[in-house]
Design an enzyme around this catalytic site. Structure first.
Site, PDB file in Angstrom:
ATOM      1  N   ARG A  30       2.688  14.637   1.465  1.00 56.57           N
ATOM      2  CA  ARG A  30       3.835  14.677   1.654  1.00 56.57           C
ATOM      3  C   ARG A  30       5.145  15.981   1.487  1.00 56.57           C
ATOM      4  NH1 ARG A  30       3.508   9.167  -2.774  1.00 56.57           N
ATOM      5  NH2 ARG A  30       4.320   7.597  -1.301  1.00 56.57           N
ATOM      6  N   LYS A 189      -5.226  -5.829  -3.091  1.00 61.56           N
ATOM      7  CA  LYS A 189      -4.450  -7.123  -3.663  1.00 61.56           C
ATOM      8  C   LYS A 189      -3.379  -7.959  -3.244  1.00 61.56           C
ATOM      9  CE  LYS A 189      -4.442  -5.606  -8.749  1.00 61.56           C
ATOM     10  NZ  LYS A 189      -3.725  -4.984 -10.208  1.00 61.56           N
ATOM     11  N   GLY A 339       0.191   4.986   0.855  1.00 58.72           N
ATOM     12  CA  GLY A 339      -0.834   5.927   0.438  1.00 58.72           C
ATOM     13  C   GLY A 339      -2.674   5.817   1.696  1.00 58.72           C
ATOM     14  N   GLY A 362       4.909   2.091  -1.346  1.00 58.02           N
ATOM     15  CA  GLY A 362       5.481   0.760  -1.923  1.00 58.02           C
ATOM     16  C   GLY A 362       7.352   0.630  -1.327  1.00 58.02           C
TER      17      GLY A 362
HETATM   18  P1  AMP Z   1      -4.053  -1.030  -2.691  1.00 58.66           P
HETATM   19  O1  AMP Z   1      -3.526  -0.789  -3.358  1.00 58.66           O
HETATM   20  O2  AMP Z   1      -4.042  -2.755  -2.986  1.00 58.66           O
HETATM   21  O3  AMP Z   1      -3.094  -0.756  -0.665  1.00 58.66           O
HETATM   22  O4  AMP Z   1      -5.474  -0.706  -2.274  1.00 58.66           O
HETATM   23  C1  AMP Z   1      -6.122   0.017  -1.702  1.00 58.66           C
HETATM   24  C2  AMP Z   1      -7.264   0.065  -2.145  1.00 58.66           C
HETATM   25  O5  AMP Z   1      -8.220  -1.300  -1.596  1.00 58.66           O
HETATM   26  C3  AMP Z   1      -8.335   0.933  -1.493  1.00 58.66           C
HETATM   27  O6  AMP Z   1      -8.682   1.785  -2.799  1.00 58.66           O
HETATM   28  C4  AMP Z   1      -9.246   0.266  -0.975  1.00 58.66           C
HETATM   29  O7  AMP Z   1     -10.852   0.988  -1.628  1.00 58.66           O
HETATM   30  C5  AMP Z   1      -9.432  -1.116  -1.537  1.00 58.66           C
HETATM   31  N1  AMP Z   1     -10.229  -2.361  -0.711  1.00 58.66           N
HETATM   32  C6  AMP Z   1     -10.420  -2.390  -0.010  1.00 58.66           C
HETATM   33  N2  AMP Z   1     -10.520  -3.448   0.514  1.00 58.66           N
HETATM   34  C7  AMP Z   1     -11.559  -3.747  -0.318  1.00 58.66           C
HETATM   35  C8  AMP Z   1     -12.723  -4.698  -0.544  1.00 58.66           C
HETATM   36  N3  AMP Z   1     -13.075  -5.591   0.865  1.00 58.66           N
HETATM   37  N4  AMP Z   1     -12.671  -4.946  -1.733  1.00 58.66           N
HETATM   38  C9  AMP Z   1     -12.479  -4.235  -2.332  1.00 58.66           C
HETATM   39  N5  AMP Z   1     -11.249  -3.437  -2.459  1.00 58.66           N
HETATM   40  C10 AMP Z   1     -10.727  -2.787  -1.154  1.00 58.66           C
END
Ligand code: AMP
Length: 384
Positions: A30, A189, A339, A362
């Site tokens: 960034r 999520k 990110g 976002g």
């Molecule tokens: P987000 O901020 O929702 O985009 O999530 C990013 C995070 O999702 C990263 O830190 C990844 O380690 C986590 N992630 C990806 N796949 C999985 C999984 N199967 N189980 C738990 N965490 C995950």
């Protein structure tokens, strides 16, 4: 725009919200983007001052100071950036006036609650020391904060060139994407992406879902997902999306990478119908990568947000690394936002292999949903 445009003392609201660990910058993407047009702006300004938020401090907290960012900009532009540890007042003015032509960075906007509260007096106090304001923080443009929506009420204001680049690139996805259009979503999520999924489904041809978020869908379909990440409150909504008119566009992993314990680093692959109660899904499998690859190879437009697994752990990086490599070599128009996906690209590939890398995760998701972002297209674009 006239070529004899003079901006005077220019204030740029940039997005310098970089990942930090104990005040050490983890990724300067960034920052690199924020200074992309600095030379051009500087040429027509008396001085240039950046300001930004960093993280989510509650009040003044030295851990969230932007000072390390000033040092990083200094390294990148090979010239000392003068850091001013406040945002407004005569001290700011006297420092700027006593060093004409220099580059300055003010302290973290979020040290003041007035920024989040969109306080108009705060906006006036900060802009008071400047002649021109440039809003160039696409990553924060979905927030109704003072620096995004109110600074322009007091001085001549422009939309920065980075922001205009972002909007033009994302418009290519929202207006008339060249089909087939494939979206890859991952990350932890589904709760924060369900709206996006609902709005995107009518427009896309394929929606490939990996990461932790696929398990809520898989559980909704009746699979035993063991100890994998799941948002039980969203099972019904996930089921509704899958049952909807466009549900057949959603492609879920048929096979996944599993472990019994994340700290063990041991990774096996299983068909989704074979998981036991103590399995944790941590990645997509070789077979799923091949399945996603065949759809990506047939696509003319691709948008990607969110990692395919816990890629920060090098034992579980396979799916994210593979998708990065496949997406890098596509003949499609490729856009990446968020990110984690950007850091995956910087680790496993090269940003230059993508048509556009959005600095705002976002914000890019909200833009793609068709939401009007509070900070987008509110000022005339700066064209130099
Ligand atoms: P987000 O901020 O929702 O985009 O999530 C990013 C995070 O999702 C990263 O830190 C990844 O380690 C986590 N992630 C990806 N796949 C999985 C999984 N199967 N189980 C738990 N965490 C995950």
């Amino acid at each position: 725009m006239s070529s004899d445009l003079k901006l005077g003392n220019t204030l740029i609201r940039a997005d310098l919200n970089v990942p930090m660990d104990k005040q050490v910058i983890q990724d300067n993407f960034r920052i690199n983007k924020a200074i992309q047009y600095l030379d051009e702006v500087r040429e027509i300004s008396k001085s240039v001052t950046f300001l930004s938020h960093l993280g989510r401090p509650s009040g003044i907290d030295p851990e969230y100071s932007l000072k390390p960012v000033a040092e990083e900009i200094s390294t990148l532009i090979k010239e000392e950036v003068i850091f001013i540890d406040t945002l407004y007042g005569p001290e700011v003015k006297s420092k700027i006036d006593s060093s004409p032509g220099r580059i300055f960075l003010l302290e973290n906007l979020r040290f003041h609650n007035e920024e989040l509260d969109n306080d108009i007096i705060f906006a006036e106090k900060v802009t008071n020391n400047f002649d021109t304001f440039i809003l160039d923080a696409f990553g924060a443009s979905h927030r109704n904060h003072a620096s995004i929506v109110s600074f322009g009420k007091f001085i001549e204001s422009y939309q920065g060139m980075l922001m205009t680049d972002e909007v033009q690139n994302l418009e290519l996805l929202t207006d008339s994407p060249k089909k087939p259009f494939t979206v890859i979503l991952g990350g932890a999520k589904i709760s924060d992406k369900l709206n996006l999924i609902n709005k995107l489904l009518p427009k896309v041809d394929n929606l490939l879902i990996g990461g932790g978020m696929c398990f809520t869908f898989l559980k909704a379909l009746g699979f035993n997902i063991g100890n994998s990440l799941c948002e039980d409150d969203y099972l019904n909504t996930a089921q509704d999306v899958l049952d909807s008119e466009y549900g057949n566009k959603i492609i879920l992993p048929s096979d996944i990478g599993v472990t019994k314990s994340i700290s063990s680093g041991i990774r096996n692959e299983k068909h989704i119908s074979e998981l036991s109660d103590d399995d944790i899904g941590i990645d997509i499998s070789h077979k799923t990568v091949r399945q996603f690859e065949s759809l990506l190879l047939n696509s003319n437009t691709v948008f990607w947000n969110g990692p395919m697994g816990i890629f920060e752990n090098h034992n579980f990086k396979f799916g994210t690394q593979s998708i990065t490599e496949i997406a890098s070599d596509l003949n499609a128009y490729t856009v990446v936002g968020g990110g984690d996906s950007v850091s995956a690209i910087r680790t496993f590939s090269d940003v230059s292999k993508f048509n556009h890398i959005s600095t705002g995760g976002g914000a890019s998701l909200e833009y793609l949903q068709g939401n009007k972002l509070p900070g987008v297209n509110i000022y005339k674009p700066l064209i130099l």
